[in-house]
Every structure is written in C-alpha cells, then in structure tokens.
Design an enzyme around this catalytic site. Structure first.
Site, PDB file in Angstrom:
ATOM      1  N   LYS A 192       0.848  -1.193   0.000  1.00 33.90           N
ATOM      2  CA  LYS A 192       0.000   0.000   0.000  1.00 33.90           C
ATOM      3  C   LYS A 192       0.882   1.241   0.000  1.00 33.90           C
ATOM      4  O   LYS A 192       1.469   1.599   1.012  1.00 33.90           O
ATOM      5  CB  LYS A 192      -0.951   0.045   1.195  1.00 33.90           C
ATOM      6  CG  LYS A 192      -2.049   1.075   0.912  1.00 33.90           C
ATOM      7  CD  LYS A 192      -2.576   1.818   2.082  1.00 33.90           C
ATOM      8  CE  LYS A 192      -1.766   2.914   2.660  1.00 33.90           C
ATOM      9  NZ  LYS A 192      -1.678   4.162   1.865  1.00 33.90           N
ATOM     10  N   GLU A 268       9.574   0.998  10.653  1.00 37.88           N
ATOM     11  CA  GLU A 268      10.626   1.984  10.355  1.00 37.88           C
ATOM     12  C   GLU A 268       9.972   3.341  10.518  1.00 37.88           C
ATOM     13  O   GLU A 268       9.175   3.746   9.666  1.00 37.88           O
ATOM     14  CB  GLU A 268      11.135   1.813   8.919  1.00 37.88           C
ATOM     15  CG  GLU A 268      11.846   0.503   8.643  1.00 37.88           C
ATOM     16  CD  GLU A 268      13.247   0.460   9.222  1.00 37.88           C
ATOM     17  OE1 GLU A 268      13.772   1.516   9.631  1.00 37.88           O
ATOM     18  OE2 GLU A 268      13.815  -0.643   9.288  1.00 37.88           O
ATOM     19  N   CYS A 303      13.697  10.567   6.905  1.00 35.68           N
ATOM     20  CA  CYS A 303      13.588  10.053   8.280  1.00 35.68           C
ATOM     21  C   CYS A 303      14.907  10.227   9.013  1.00 35.68           C
ATOM     22  O   CYS A 303      14.937  10.503  10.199  1.00 35.68           O
ATOM     23  CB  CYS A 303      13.185   8.594   8.242  1.00 35.68           C
ATOM     24  SG  CYS A 303      14.260   7.592   7.225  1.00 35.68           S
ATOM     25  N   GLU A 402       9.795  15.835  15.165  1.00 30.42           N
ATOM     26  CA  GLU A 402      10.212  15.665  13.769  1.00 30.42           C
ATOM     27  C   GLU A 402       9.446  16.641  12.891  1.00 30.42           C
ATOM     28  O   GLU A 402       8.218  16.612  12.866  1.00 30.42           O
ATOM     29  CB  GLU A 402       9.931  14.226  13.326  1.00 30.42           C
ATOM     30  CG  GLU A 402      10.408  13.949  11.921  1.00 30.42           C
ATOM     31  CD  GLU A 402      10.124  12.514  11.477  1.00 30.42           C
ATOM     32  OE1 GLU A 402       8.993  12.044  11.670  1.00 30.42           O
ATOM     33  OE2 GLU A 402      11.037  11.887  10.924  1.00 30.42           O
TER      34      GLU A 402
HETATM   35  P1  NAD Z   1       2.450   8.419   7.759  1.00 26.12           P
HETATM   36  O1  NAD Z   1       2.622   7.646   9.006  1.00 26.12           O
HETATM   37  O2  NAD Z   1       1.458   9.512   7.723  1.00 26.12           O
HETATM   38  O3  NAD Z   1       2.033   7.446   6.566  1.00 26.12           O
HETATM   39  C1  NAD Z   1       2.828   6.347   6.191  1.00 26.12           C
HETATM   40  C2  NAD Z   1       1.947   5.320   5.518  1.00 26.12           C
HETATM   41  O4  NAD Z   1       1.010   4.847   6.483  1.00 26.12           O
HETATM   42  C3  NAD Z   1       1.124   5.858   4.353  1.00 26.12           C
HETATM   43  O5  NAD Z   1       1.024   4.876   3.358  1.00 26.12           O
HETATM   44  C4  NAD Z   1      -0.234   6.104   4.985  1.00 26.12           C
HETATM   45  O6  NAD Z   1      -1.298   6.029   4.067  1.00 26.12           O
HETATM   46  C5  NAD Z   1      -0.291   4.962   5.971  1.00 26.12           C
HETATM   47  N1  NAD Z   1      -1.218   5.185   7.085  1.00 26.12           N
HETATM   48  C6  NAD Z   1      -1.642   6.356   7.612  1.00 26.12           C
HETATM   49  N2  NAD Z   1      -2.525   6.128   8.602  1.00 26.12           N
HETATM   50  C7  NAD Z   1      -2.665   4.794   8.713  1.00 26.12           C
HETATM   51  C8  NAD Z   1      -3.431   3.938   9.542  1.00 26.12           C
HETATM   52  N3  NAD Z   1      -4.269   4.433  10.468  1.00 26.12           N
HETATM   53  N4  NAD Z   1      -3.298   2.601   9.382  1.00 26.12           N
HETATM   54  C9  NAD Z   1      -2.459   2.087   8.468  1.00 26.12           C
HETATM   55  N5  NAD Z   1      -1.736   2.844   7.628  1.00 26.12           N
HETATM   56  C10 NAD Z   1      -1.830   4.182   7.754  1.00 26.12           C
HETATM   57  O7  NAD Z   1       3.891   8.929   7.353  1.00 26.12           O
HETATM   58  P2  NAD Z   1       4.274   9.814   6.096  1.00 26.12           P
HETATM   59  O8  NAD Z   1       3.894  11.222   6.381  1.00 26.12           O
HETATM   60  O9  NAD Z   1       3.790   9.180   4.847  1.00 26.12           O
HETATM   61  O10 NAD Z   1       5.874   9.667   6.089  1.00 26.12           O
HETATM   62  C11 NAD Z   1       6.690  10.426   6.882  1.00 26.12           C
HETATM   63  C12 NAD Z   1       7.155   9.625   8.080  1.00 26.12           C
HETATM   64  O11 NAD Z   1       7.804   8.437   7.661  1.00 26.12           O
HETATM   65  C13 NAD Z   1       8.184  10.372   8.904  1.00 26.12           C
HETATM   66  O12 NAD Z   1       7.884  10.228  10.269  1.00 26.12           O
HETATM   67  C14 NAD Z   1       9.486   9.664   8.565  1.00 26.12           C
HETATM   68  O13 NAD Z   1      10.473   9.781   9.532  1.00 26.12           O
HETATM   69  C15 NAD Z   1       9.025   8.269   8.368  1.00 26.12           C
HETATM   70  N6  NAD Z   1       9.996   7.495   7.584  1.00 26.12           N
HETATM   71  C16 NAD Z   1      10.772   6.557   8.223  1.00 26.12           C
HETATM   72  C17 NAD Z   1      11.727   5.836   7.503  1.00 26.12           C
HETATM   73  C18 NAD Z   1      12.611   4.818   8.166  1.00 26.12           C
HETATM   74  O14 NAD Z   1      13.197   4.017   7.457  1.00 26.12           O
HETATM   75  N7  NAD Z   1      12.733   4.814   9.484  1.00 26.12           N
HETATM   76  C19 NAD Z   1      11.877   6.082   6.128  1.00 26.12           C
HETATM   77  C20 NAD Z   1      11.068   7.036   5.516  1.00 26.12           C
HETATM   78  C21 NAD Z   1      10.127   7.731   6.247  1.00 26.12           C
END
Ligand code: NAD
Length: 499
Positions: A192, A268, A303, A402
């Site tokens: 997804k 992650e 991230c 963050e």
């Molecule tokens: P997000 O948590 O808003 O969304 C990530 C994914 O989760 C998306 O596909 C979103 O649709 C889905 N999602 C949202 N709500 C959900 C729910 N209730 N149930 C299941 N899935 C759900 O994050 P974002 O804004 O897309 O990405 C930014 C974040 O990702 C930052 O915090 C960043 O640090 C983190 N990140 C971490 C890594 C790592 O490897 N540690 C890498 C890249 C990004």
C-alpha cells in the site's frame, strides 16, 4: 550519455503522460470495487495530476486473497532460489530500462528534483532488488550441534503473505526496501503506497509480472491510511506487516496487528537525529556541506535527516556561516528543471506543518539565521526555503519533534558529555553523527549514542549491504542488508531422531 542534459523537455513529457492509476491485483489492473477515486496533486503546481483508485477493505481483502492463493500454489514460494534470482534480476533491469518514465512519475508525484529521481531514486531501488536477487541462492540453513543422537535442522521458510505500508518521501526506494527481501525470500506481497505518491508503485507492479513474477505474488492497492492501510494491518490473513512511516501511525499499526491475528510487525518510523560537531572536527568545510545536505536533501523530507546540529560553542559561528553558504545555493525551484536541487514539499498540509514549526521556533525564542519563508507561491506549488535556527534549547518544540522539512535546529554544548546527553534526550533513535579527530572520543561517542546508525566524520553514508533502522520510537527491526530477511522468514527446527 548524460540523460539529464539530453532530455530536452521534461515538461513536454509530463504533459503527454497518462499514468496508470488503478490497483494491481492478481496480475492485472483493476478499479476499486466501489469505483471510488482520490485526487493525486502535483506538489510543484498544486494542480491535479491523476485520480487514483481509492482501495478500501474489500480491495485489500481481494489482494490478500490473491497473494495467499499465489503463496499456497508454490509457484513463487516453491521456486528454486536460483530461478527466483533470475526473475528478480530481470525486474531490476526493467526498472532501469524504465528509468526516465519512473523518475518523471516520482518527481511529478512528490516534488523532488528530476535529477535526484533519475540519479538516486530509480537506480537505488533497482540496486536494492538486484542485491536481494543476488543474495538468495547463497544463503544456507543450519544444523544445530545437538550431538549424534539427533539431527536438528534449523531452516528458514517464507513467512507467507506480507503487507507493506510505505510513506511518500522516497516512494520507490521505500517500496524497494520491502519488495526486495520480501520477494527474494519467497513471500507474496500486498503493497500500500502513500496516497500522496502512489504512481511509481502502481507502475512497477506490471514490470514485476513482465519480469516473470507470477500473478498474485505482487499486488498494489493504493488508498488512504485509515481505510486501506488499516485494513491491511488488521487483516486476519496477513502474516507480517512491514511499515515505514511516522511513529504515531506505527503505533496504530502495532495495535491493529495485536487486535487481529498477532501478525509480526516491522516498523521503520521517525527520527530527530543529532549531528554533533566537536571543536576538533577534522574538516569544517566538509562538515558544513554534510550538515547542509543532511537536512536539506529531499527538501528535508528524510527520516534520517540530521535535523539537530549540536555544535561546540567555539566553532559555532564559523560552522553556521559555512552551512549558510551551501544553503544559499539550494534555492527551491521547479522540480522538472534538471538544474534544480531543492524541489517542492509534498503537499499543502506538510508545507503548513513545516511553516508552523518555523513559527513555533520564533515564538519560543530561537534565532532565525537563514530562510524561514514559503517561496514560489505564484507557481501554485509548495516550496519552503532552507531554514536554519540558532540558539535552540533542548526543550523547544523544534528541538524535540520531527519537522520533516528543510529546517535545521542548532544547539550548542560544552563538552562531549553534555552533547551526548542532549543527543539522546528525545523519543527517537534513528541516526546520529559525530565529527572529531580523536579516535577514542569517536569510538566512545558512537557507543553512547542511542541510535541505529552512527556516522563518524560523515553523514548519511549509505549502502544496501548495511542495516537501516532505529532504536527507541524510531522503530522495530531493520531494512536493508541480510538482516532484513529476518523479518520476512520464519525459523523452523526439524528434529530427526537418529537412535
Ligand atoms: P504516515 O505515518 O502519515 O504514513 C505512512 C503510511 O502509512 C502511508 O502509506 C499512509 O497512508 C499509511 N497510514 C496512515 N494512517 C494509517 C493507519 N491508520 N493505518 C495504516 N496505515 C496508515 O507517514 P508519512 O507522512 O507518509 O511519512 C513520513 C514519516 O515516515 C516520517 O515520520 C518519517 O520519519 C518516516 N519514515 C521513516 C523511515 C525509516 O526508514 N525509518 C523512512 C522514511 C520515512
């Protein structure tokens, strides 16, 4: 041939582009079962890019059923590793063969510079798939040293159906970090992508099938997190959920797993990584360039961004001046211009979040050294200048949370002990760096920093062979390297009585 220079008009190509917008289930593109779609906007202009199938629970169920049937059939899970290797190698080659198309989709969808999409995102995703392909026919199982009365084999088996939920900041790379080890280990996958940048994931599903991945093994369901994402993490027939995204959502994903079938969870999540520069830094010029790219590359939407600069008071002014010189060159520009090095923020919500943090920094008394404004507003897109705060204190919001944008918080310290204490005093533990000439201090500090990745006299060193992931609320488990396979395989012991 220099592809970037030889591409006369990315705008013309973008205008001619008709991206695939449907889900990919069971080897073919399908609309959402209820016909719903969501708007996917181009962050560079704020204009509609595509209307994408809005998958929801029934679509997830269909994809999971297709993945389960493919897994049970053994067409992929039972394929000799050397054959799986060849298929995945072809898949990686197809990604490279479609490099320009994929780079264009990535840039239009999330706003990053086309040069980065071409030179970083697509090759890095292909390299990841290729590396796991190469690895899979070189791994052996174990025989335990039980003694001659028994033969105890410790074998690895694919976990089954894996659900992967990924963010928008590196759509292809984050997907590849899941796809590579998941498929190499013989699992089936339902991916997804983020609703903010789903187009490359949708496109590469067809390339996987073209490469020879059997139908049903690799499915993609675009949709919102609270609908499609929640359904995937809550599915009773998904064996493992591999999540990359914010810590807040990671916690929800864990709850869904617990409330459904106790599927295993890999997380992650976010970071607020400290970049510590000591007074005996061996090369201040390098440190300044690294510090600038650690926070401004990818518009700061990383991230592992070095979002907290911890600098010894004695060299603070010189370092900040050098960072400012690098940052002034990073003028936000049209992502489709090959000369652009800083693109657009992914959407209006994220831009507002970044601007709110900048306001909060000012209100809490930090001193704004550089940037701080929205720019290029006339384009309709979402651009923020590289921003540097000085005189930040550890209690301020911009020092603790963050931001996920091009905003650097500078804190000073006296002595390495204070630096380590400040560095470790946040909920995150993804990355950290220390700059010093002193080998003893470097080693000691690297061990004292509570982070999954510590860089010494560099920042964001990167290779697929090395694990990536965090301590504390930055996550559970690791992506990349052979360690990622732990998430996607079950260990089974088989005892054979030799008496
Ligand atoms: P997000 O948590 O808003 O969304 C990530 C994914 O989760 C998306 O596909 C979103 O649709 C889905 N999602 C949202 N709500 C959900 C729910 N209730 N149930 C299941 N899935 C759900 O994050 P974002 O804004 O897309 O990405 C930014 C974040 O990702 C930052 O915090 C960043 O640090 C983190 N990140 C971490 C890594 C790592 O490897 N540690 C890498 C890249 C990004």
């Amino acid at each position: 041939m220099n592809t970037v220079a030889s591409s006369p008009s990315w705008h013309a190509r973008a205008a001619a582009l008709e991206p695939e917008t449907r889900a990919f289930i069971g080897g073919r593109y399908v609309d959402a079962l209820d016909g719903q779609r969501f708007d996917d906007l181009n962050p560079a202009t704020g204009r509609l890019l595509a209307r994408v199938a809005a998958g929801d629970a029934p679509d997830i169920d269909a994809a999971v059923a297709s993945a389960r049937a493919a897994f049970q059939s053994g067409r992929w899970s039972g394929m000799p590793p050397a054959n799986r290797k060849r298929v995945l190698q072809r898949f990686a080659e197809l990604l490279l063969a479609h490099r320009e198309e994929l780079a264009l989709l990535e840039t239009l969808d999330m706003g990053k510079p086309i040069t980065d999409s071409l030179k970083v995102d697509v090759p890095s995703a292909a390299r990841c798939i290729q590396w796991y392909a190469e690895s899979i026919d070189k791994l052996y199982d174990e025989i335990a040293p039980t003694g001659p009365q028994a033969l105890a084999m410790v074998v690895r088996e694919p976990v089954g159906v894996v659900g992967a939920i990924v963010p928008w900041n590196f759509p292809l790379i984050m997907a590849a970090w899941k796809i590579g080890p998941v498929l190499a280990a013989g699992n089936s996958l339902v991916l997804k992508p983020s609703e903010k940048s789903p187009l490359t994931a949708i496109r590469i599903a067809a390339l996987a099938v073209e490469a020879g991945v059997p139908e049903g093994v690799f499915n993609v369901v675009p949709g919102y997190g609270h609908t499609a994402g929640k359904a995937l993490a809550s599915s009773m027939d998904v064996d493992c959920i591999a999540f990359t995204g914010s810590t807040a959502t990671g916690k929800l994903v864990m709850q869904y797993a617990a409330q459904s079938n106790l599927k295993r969870v890999g997380l992650e999540c976010g970071g607020k990584s400290p970049n510590i520069v000591l007074a005996d830094c061996p090369d201040l010029e390098r440190a300044a360039t690294a510090a600038a790219f650690a926070i401004f590359f990818n518009q700061g939407e990383m991230c592992s961004a070095g979002s907290r600069l911890l600098v010894d008071e004695r060299i603070r002014d010189e370092l900040l001046e050098r960072i400012a010189v690098v940052a002034r060159d990073l003028v936000p520009g049209d992502p489709l211009d090959p000369a652009t090095r800083l693109g657009a923020i992914v959407d209006a919500t994220q831009m507002q979040r970044v601007l709110d943090y900048i306001r909060s920094g000012r209100e809490e008394g930090a001193s704004l050294r550089l940037g701080g404004r929205r720019v290029r507003e006339e384009s309709g897109g979402y651009y923020v200048e590289p921003t540097v705060f000085d005189a930040v204190t550890p209690g301020m919001q911009i020092a603790r949370e963050e931001i996920f944008g091009p905003v650097l918080a500078t804190l000073s310290f006296r002595g390495i002990d204070e630096a380590v204490a400040i560095a470790n005093d946040v909920i995150y533990g993804l990355a950290a760096a220390v700059w010093t000439r002193d080998l003893t201090v470097a080693h000691r500090t690297a061990r004292q920093l509570r982070a999954g990745m510590v860089y010494v006299n560099c920042y964001d060193a990167d290779d697929i062979t090395v694990p990536f992931g965090g301590f504390k609320q930055s996550g559970i488990g690791r992506d990349k390297s052979l360690h990622a396979l732990d998430k996607y395989t079950e260990l089974k012991t088989i005892w054979i009585d030799l008496n």
